[in-house]
Design an enzyme around this catalytic site. Structure first.
Site, PDB file in Angstrom:
ATOM      1  N   LYS A   1     125.993   5.431  38.432  1.00 34.00           N
ATOM      2  CA  LYS A   1     125.061   6.447  38.492  1.00 34.00           C
ATOM      3  C   LYS A   1     124.301   6.686  39.902  1.00 34.00           C
ATOM      4  CE  LYS A   1     123.330   9.832  35.694  1.00 34.00           C
ATOM      5  NZ  LYS A   1     123.836  10.427  34.388  1.00 34.00           N
TER       6      LYS A   1
HETATM    7  P1  NAD Z   1     119.434  20.511  34.492  1.00 37.62           P
HETATM    8  O1  NAD Z   1     118.715  20.211  35.791  1.00 37.62           O
HETATM    9  O2  NAD Z   1     120.530  21.633  34.358  1.00 37.62           O
HETATM   10  O3  NAD Z   1     118.502  21.160  33.435  1.00 37.62           O
HETATM   11  C1  NAD Z   1     117.328  20.484  32.955  1.00 37.62           C
HETATM   12  C2  NAD Z   1     116.424  21.336  32.208  1.00 37.62           C
HETATM   13  O4  NAD Z   1     115.178  20.663  31.858  1.00 37.62           O
HETATM   14  C3  NAD Z   1     115.782  22.550  32.858  1.00 37.62           C
HETATM   15  O5  NAD Z   1     115.794  23.686  31.745  1.00 37.62           O
HETATM   16  C4  NAD Z   1     114.494  22.081  33.272  1.00 37.62           C
HETATM   17  O6  NAD Z   1     113.605  23.169  33.672  1.00 37.62           O
HETATM   18  C5  NAD Z   1     114.030  21.472  32.259  1.00 37.62           C
HETATM   19  N1  NAD Z   1     112.919  20.434  32.543  1.00 37.62           N
HETATM   20  C6  NAD Z   1     112.928  19.544  33.548  1.00 37.62           C
HETATM   21  N2  NAD Z   1     111.759  18.819  33.307  1.00 37.62           N
HETATM   22  C7  NAD Z   1     111.105  19.166  32.322  1.00 37.62           C
HETATM   23  C8  NAD Z   1     110.086  18.823  31.522  1.00 37.62           C
HETATM   24  N3  NAD Z   1     109.138  17.666  32.103  1.00 37.62           N
HETATM   25  N4  NAD Z   1     109.795  19.200  30.321  1.00 37.62           N
HETATM   26  C9  NAD Z   1     110.602  20.094  29.687  1.00 37.62           C
HETATM   27  N5  NAD Z   1     111.873  20.479  30.436  1.00 37.62           N
HETATM   28  C10 NAD Z   1     112.035  19.891  31.776  1.00 37.62           C
HETATM   29  O7  NAD Z   1     119.770  19.240  33.984  1.00 37.62           O
HETATM   30  P2  NAD Z   1     121.200  19.003  33.003  1.00 37.62           P
HETATM   31  O8  NAD Z   1     122.289  18.582  33.495  1.00 37.62           O
HETATM   32  O9  NAD Z   1     121.009  19.912  31.722  1.00 37.62           O
HETATM   33  O10 NAD Z   1     120.519  17.495  32.369  1.00 37.62           O
HETATM   34  C11 NAD Z   1     119.514  17.418  31.376  1.00 37.62           C
HETATM   35  C12 NAD Z   1     119.519  15.839  30.886  1.00 37.62           C
HETATM   36  O11 NAD Z   1     120.973  15.731  30.258  1.00 37.62           O
HETATM   37  C13 NAD Z   1     119.412  14.694  31.562  1.00 37.62           C
HETATM   38  O12 NAD Z   1     118.805  13.751  31.113  1.00 37.62           O
HETATM   39  C14 NAD Z   1     120.693  14.484  31.981  1.00 37.62           C
HETATM   40  O13 NAD Z   1     121.042  13.037  32.326  1.00 37.62           O
HETATM   41  C15 NAD Z   1     121.398  14.525  30.656  1.00 37.62           C
HETATM   42  N6  NAD Z   1     122.864  14.739  30.711  1.00 37.62           N
HETATM   43  C16 NAD Z   1     123.571  15.748  31.587  1.00 37.62           C
HETATM   44  C17 NAD Z   1     125.057  15.901  31.475  1.00 37.62           C
HETATM   45  C18 NAD Z   1     125.319  17.122  32.206  1.00 37.62           C
HETATM   46  O14 NAD Z   1     126.813  17.116  32.337  1.00 37.62           O
HETATM   47  N7  NAD Z   1     124.777  17.818  33.017  1.00 37.62           N
HETATM   48  C19 NAD Z   1     125.660  15.145  30.978  1.00 37.62           C
HETATM   49  C20 NAD Z   1     125.193  13.949  30.238  1.00 37.62           C
HETATM   50  C21 NAD Z   1     123.766  13.820  30.129  1.00 37.62           C
END
Ligand code: NAD
Length: 425
Positions: free
Chosen positions: A118
């Site tokens: 990561k």
């Molecule tokens: P992103 O940046 O696309 O979206 C994050 C979302 O969360 C946004 O809508 C943002 O406004 C919201 N957010 C941020 N801080 C917040 C808070 N304090 N309270 C409420 N909402 C909040 O990110 P993502 O890629 O969707 O990732 C989200 C989670 O999923 C992370 O934990 C990431 O590690 C995990 N994840 C993502 C992927 C991927 O393929 N993108 C894969 C596995 C895990």
């Protein structure tokens, strides 16, 4: 000691747990079940390599800023290391360490030939221009290009990064090492990306929610849902679940929560997001806080934003009976124990959000073969891999009378340990 015994002795912590301590706790619980000796545990849990680098960058107004970037390469016993790159103001070495370790267990539980890594930069991407983000990304790759590559460690998007960031990374890495689009995944489809990669994590959450309900004899139409986070994971989970006839009562992003007791108009909200970049200002639903969203009277919660959102202070207010961990580490271990003891079925992050890394694997395979799959093939293979992993985890959980989280860790640890044994010392 089985989870029934653990359940009688809940995790007692009077301080916030660092993300890496939480992963260590889950690892130890599964390792106890497997009766793994301490010398093997140490080898499996410790990261192979940790990089902390300086990222000096010129801002648009001419100022110089010096940021800190990280890449933790946790384990490569089963294949090249794999894991996202996060741009967020909370990024630090401990968090990246925890997320790198989770990637090792995630790739192992879905049985794709990767290890775990990561990376991240401590920065608020919302405050930066596109050009600043590009310069930061290129400077970061200048610092770490020597340690990453298609057979070594393959980054991908995570919070605060997207397909465009991946194109910049590919371009910068290739300046040093020559053409090789498999050096990074999550690229735009027209730049050697895979069809279906962007939707994969959220879609995977939906596929697994479906499997879970089916096992327990419930129908999607009777399962009201609240989704925290409306970014890559949350918005695609919402889209898939809405199309699968789950009533979605609430979604949220950093601007707050949006609620309608009769179900939200998800297609309209997705269009709004596309147009405005966030849900801020959306007026066709009641406004609630992120905290209120978690406590709603719904059957299923899908936390898909940041870590540690359900913890000791708010765990008693949770009414949902099922939790699908779209985000990494959304539950504090104390809350995880409490909810498990109270019958809440929690699908752990290392399985629930593994759809993204699975389709990243398909992208890497296609790049190496210079051949492109159609969307149907991607979706079918994704469903096959996630369904197989779900069935294995479910079975292990029944056989050993442990939570789905402990079962998933047990399967993953067994696979990584076996690969380590086969590799020798
Ligand atoms: P992103 O940046 O696309 O979206 C994050 C979302 O969360 C946004 O809508 C943002 O406004 C919201 N957010 C941020 N801080 C917040 C808070 N304090 N309270 C409420 N909402 C909040 O990110 P993502 O890629 O969707 O990732 C989200 C989670 O999923 C992370 O934990 C990431 O590690 C995990 N994840 C993502 C992927 C991927 O393929 N993108 C894969 C596995 C895990």
């Amino acid at each position: 000691m089985n989870d029934a015994a653990t359940a009688n002795k809940p995790t007692k912590l009077n301080r916030p747990l660092k993300p890496n301590e939480a992963v260590q706790l889950y690892f130890d619980r599964a390792a106890d079940q497997l009766e793994l000796p301490s010398e093997i545990r140490r080898r499996l849990i410790m990261a192979r390599r940790e990089l902390t680098v300086q990222v000096p960058v010129e801002m648009d107004d001419g100022r110089m800023e010096t940021l800190v970037g990280y890449r933790v390469q946790h384990n490569n016993a089963r294949g090249p290391m794999k894991g996202g790159l996060r741009y967020h103001w909370d990024v630090d070495l401990d968090e990246v360490r925890a997320l790198a370790s989770l990637m090792t267990w995630k790739t192992a539980v879905v049985n794709i030939p990767y290890g775990g890594a990561k990376g991240g930069i401590c920065v608020d991407p919302r405050k930066l221009s596109r050009k600043e983000l590009e310069r930061i990304t290129r400077k970061f790759i200048d610092q770490i290009h020597i340690a990453i590559g298609p057979d070594v460690d393959i980054p991908a998007p995570d919070m605060g990064t997207n397909a465009e960031t991946m194109s910049w990374i590919r371009n910068q890495w290739e300046k040093y090492h020559g053409f090789n689009p498999a050096c990074i995944t999550g690229k735009p489809v027209e730049d050697y990306g895979a069809k279906g990669r962007e939707e994969a994590t959220g879609r995977g959450c939906g596929i697994l929610a479906f499997k879970l309900l089916k096992r327990l004899g419930h129908r999607p139409a009777d399962c009201r849902i609240a989704i925290q986070g409306f970014g890559n994971v949350g918005s695609h989970a919402a889209k898939f679940m809405h199309e699968s006839e789950f009533p979605i009562l609430a979604v949220s992003d950093i601007s707050g929560g949006y609620y309608n007791s009769n179900g939200l108009n998800i297609p309209e909200m997705l269009s709004y997001l596309l147009k405005h970049g966030s849900l801020e200002g959306y007026s066709e639903a009641d406004k609630i806080s992120n905290e209120e969203l978690l406590a709603l009277d719904v059957e299923m919660l899908v936390p898909s934003a940041v870590g540690n959102v359900i913890h000791e202070e708010n765990m008693r207010s949770i009414k949902a009976r099922f939790i699908i961990e779209g985000a990494n580490n959304p539950l504090h271990p104390v809350a995880d124990d409490y909810l498990y003891q109270n019958g809440v079925v929690i699908l752990p992050d290392i399985l629930a959000n593994a759809g993204g890394v699975t389709v990243s694997y398909f992208e890497w395979v296609q790049n190496r073969q210079y051949y492109s799959w159609d969307l149907n093939r991607v979706r079918q293979q994704l469903e096959y891999i996630l369904s197989t992993a779900f069935d294995e985890v479910w079975q292990m959980s029944l056989e050993r009378n442990v939570s789905l989280r402990t079962a998933a860790f047990m399967i993953a640890i067994k696979r990584v340990n076996r690969a380590t044994e086969l590799g020798g010392s």
